[in-house]
Design an enzyme around this catalytic site. Structure first.
Site, PDB file in Angstrom:
ATOM      1  N   ASP A 109       0.856  -1.197   0.000  1.00 31.78           N
ATOM      2  CA  ASP A 109       0.000   0.000   0.000  1.00 31.78           C
ATOM      3  C   ASP A 109       0.885   1.238   0.000  1.00 31.78           C
ATOM      4  O   ASP A 109       2.094   1.162   0.262  1.00 31.78           O
ATOM      5  CB  ASP A 109      -0.935   0.013   1.214  1.00 31.78           C
ATOM      6  CG  ASP A 109      -0.185   0.103   2.536  1.00 31.78           C
ATOM      7  OD1 ASP A 109       0.863  -0.561   2.658  1.00 31.78           O
ATOM      8  OD2 ASP A 109      -0.643   0.821   3.445  1.00 31.78           O
ATOM      9  N   GLU A 176       0.177  -0.869   5.832  1.00 26.99           N
ATOM     10  CA  GLU A 176       1.264  -0.286   6.612  1.00 26.99           C
ATOM     11  C   GLU A 176       1.095   1.208   6.811  1.00 26.99           C
ATOM     12  O   GLU A 176       1.360   1.747   7.888  1.00 26.99           O
ATOM     13  CB  GLU A 176       2.616  -0.572   5.931  1.00 26.99           C
ATOM     14  CG  GLU A 176       3.828  -0.400   6.846  1.00 26.99           C
ATOM     15  CD  GLU A 176       4.382   1.017   6.911  1.00 26.99           C
ATOM     16  OE1 GLU A 176       5.168   1.291   7.819  1.00 26.99           O
ATOM     17  OE2 GLU A 176       4.007   1.863   6.051  1.00 26.99           O
TER      18      GLU A 176
END
Lengths: 486, 486
Positions: A109, A176
């Site tokens: 991400d 994250e």
């Protein structure tokens, strides 16, 4: 094993990597084009799409046991209460009981990005800048570039016909940038499951200290975040009517917050200094070698407001001494202009960056006692409550263990220099989770440079860092595989 | 003139007022139904409509020279750059050079209000609550009720066939709840124009101290609002990376703000105490008589956080001593939860309520010097700048002059008690403007009670305060007309 024995391997592997450069950039290009912004609920399907893209890539490379591990629904606050967390991409490459097993972590991400923020090029297009020899785009350095590096090094081995030196396990997460929701629990569950038999963990999700010298990172500070609340009247009051006749919570809070730390950065809470591990001779040696200067700090802060002048003092205070920052006040007036309010209840926010051998619980007791004593001295009729909001532990590894030694040798082979051994002032909580849950050593092996602009506009990764970083991953795995110990 | 000579007048006038009660309530009802919220641009036509409603009322009562004085466009920030300020309603009743001329000020605009805020009844409908004998609705007490009182007292004289004792000039504004934009300039322009020959100004736009005893208000504190700015790095920084190695502006600011005032309300800036006028014997006498208690302060603040225990101490510190309030910090983290930011630039906001004989300029010099010295002591590499954002002067009148004496006599005739002589801790800047520009005495003659909820939900005006307040206006004008001096 000495570099000499592996020389023939690298002599085949590195040219292969150079040859595959266009292919590697092309895979990164495809990955960057998927706007996998984990903080944007509407883009969640894109985050999932990127997980699926990676799974396809892994499959085509011969990874097996590929699993997109679901983590359940995202806890509040969310707009859609049924929003699924993005999956963690688990996979294996090799399953030879005679080889060591290395778990590599990365996140697919990315941070939000749009042209309006001030980007020079479309953030979700990987632009190859021939002039600067840089790859520009969101995720190029944080963390899509390094993450795909692990795939590329496998590809290079296959194309060059070199046996892969270890069993590889991937743990690629998609949350994250939004607090790694669900990951800690997954690691706990899989410690004796998917992750059974892992010998070492390598994370490539941080950066060189500067722009020239490669580093290995062996420590992170922790963070204990506190809130001290002073309450007085039932509701906000008008300072014309009540100013001078009631005790103002904001006045008490200013006294408490001013008692925590002085303008030289010295923490004034008693008992904290005593908990800090003394500097060792070996540590002194590490700091001496590091490439860093006061000028670099001033450039980074855009000011001449450093508290220390020497390299050693600056780095030690960033990495291995605690610090206390006052972040703000909730409940008081915070707008532009003038408002004549007496806030009824104010929360002062501050945090302490923690280091070995500070004990989080003991620290909290010292902080709460300090705040209560400071308040008591004021003789105020208001009430005061100090509390911990959250804590994340520090992490320090032995920078001379088998993994770090392997990574150091690899750096010398690829870059021709001994890497600086660095720590970081911030926290990557998942590092400690891996270490504790898998009972293994963790290595932070950065690919990008200190000026890559990870969370900023015009994020970039130098092509040389990308290609050398892939070589570094390969060399590290070979040296680690050949080392006698775990 | 003694009350005896005016007894025949009041014996005719007061029963007339009682008789007209339903009519007076009806006029107030029509006025309250117009949602003249000056802070809501979309309701500006309603504010203008209310001005026109008042002009019609004035015309029907025989006022002359009625002018809706335009004040031009509203300065930014506004959504519509062509937005016209609401007009000031000027008018005269009587033009007899043998009579004194009294200017009465009131405002016809109101605070915002909607059912969703928690009102028990529709805010823009005047509800006559028979059980509590109260008039409920937005503007009932602030300030539509008192403002229409001046119209009603004229009507009562006409109906009773009593000669009006003075020449009356109205100055009704429509922007009081939004900073009285344009009014100061208008007063300046009309001082030698429309307002020429004014002998006294009477403002009915404040409240009794409590709920039982009428008051006359002879003083207001001023307000000097300050901002102290500490600047360090070029942009906000991450406390993990920079905590402990750069000087944090927020830490310096906490030190400065904590040096201004202690938790007992004592201002720590040197030289301020010396500027405060000493308490006189006559003043002591005034405070002794006032109906007030610690319990009332605690009820108002909803807490037991008073700094003083006796009535005299509380009121003196509210009215005649300066106070320093810390309002908040601009530029720091102010949200819920935890954010690990080092703010780059923070503005501390505080204000000092001023009293006789404090000089605003000298005060500002003391404050700026204090902040600079406090910052200098810190030895910080950051920069600091302290400045005045705005000031509004205090106002104190002679509570024994002709106007106040007349109003005191009037109170005794209407309520049967001597009024308390009060000051207020807050500011009504227009009071001083009238005094200075027209070079006249100003009287604050409140109609409502301390619990009317002027800016709150369920604003009300007791019917007895409304009717007695109209009688009070009449009696005051008669006594003032008969007094030998101005």
């Amino acid at each position: 094993m000495s570099s000499d024995k592996l020389k023939p391997v690298f002599d085949k592997l590195f040219p292969q990597i150079d040859e595959l450069k266009p292919d590697f950039i092309n895979v990164l290009k495809q990955a960057v084009e998927i706007p996998a912004v984990s903080s944007d609920e509407s883009l969640r399907p894109m985050v999932v799409k990127k997980a699926e893209f990676l799974a396809d890539q892994l499959k085509s490379l011969g990874f097996h046991d590929i699993q997109l591990k679901e983590l359940g629904t995202q806890p509040p606050p969310v707009t859609n209460p049924k929003l699924q967390l993005p999956p963690v991409v688990l996979s294996r490459y090799g399953n030879d009981s005679n080889k060591k097993t290395v778990l590599v972590y990365g996140h697919y991400d990315v941070q939000p990005a749009q042209m309006e923020d001030g980007w020079d090029t479309e953030p979700f297009e990987l632009v190859v800048d021939e002039a600067t020899q840089q790859l520009k785009g969101r995720g190029s350095t944080d963390d899509t570039g390094p993450l795909t590096g692990w795939l590329h090094i496998v590809r290079a081995h296959i194309e060059a016909g070199i046996e892969f030196p270890v069993n590889l396990i991937t743990c690629f997460e998609g949350m994250e940038e939004s607090g790694s929701l669900g990951l800690e629990e997954l690691i706990g569950r899989e410690a004796t499951g998917y992750f059974k038999g892992v010998d070492a963990v390598c994370i490539s999700d941080n950066y060189w200290l500067g722009t020239k010298k490669p580093v290995l990172t062996y420590g992170l500070r922790g963070c204990n975040y506190y809130q001290v609340t002073v309450s007085g009247p039932k509701a906000d009051l008008h300072s014309g009517v009540f100013g001078g006749v009631i005790a103002e919570p904001m006045v008490d809070l200013m006294q408490i917050l001013s008692s925590l730390v002085d303008s030289q950065g010295k923490i004034l809470i008693k008992g904290i200094d005593e908990m800090v591990a003394p500097v060792t001779e070996k540590e002194h040696e590490i700091y001496k070698k590091i490439d860093f200067s006061l000028e670099e700090l001033n450039e980074a802060s855009g000011s001449n407001t450093a508290l220390y002048k020497t390299k050693e003092d600056i780095l030690m205070h960033r990495w291995r001494y605690p610090s206390l920052s006052v972040h703000g006040v909730e409940g008081a007036f915070y707008g532009q202009g003038a408002k004549t309010v007496i806030p009824a209840k104010v929360n002062g926010k501050f945090s302490i960056r923690t280091v070995p051998d500070m004990d989080s619980e003991k620290l909290t007791q010292l902080v709460v006692d300090h705040c209560n004593n400071a308040f008591k001295k004021l003789g105020s009729p208001n009430t005061c409550h100090a509390e911990l909001i959250h804590d994340g532990a520090y992490w320090v590894s032995d920078p001379f263990n088998a993994q770090f030694t392997a990574a150091s040798k690899a750096t010398q082979v690829v870059y021709g220099v001994e890497p600086d051994l660095t720590r970081e002032g911030g926290s990557i909580p998942i590092t400690l989770t891996f270490e504790q849950q898998l009972k293994t050593s963790v290595l932070l092996l950065p690919m990008g440079r200190g000026d890559d602009g990870a969370h900023s506009i015009n994020e970039k990764l130098d092509i040389s860092n990308f290609i050398n970083g892939i070589k570094l991953m390969g060399a590290y795995l070979h040296f680690y595989a050949a080392s006698p110990e775990n």
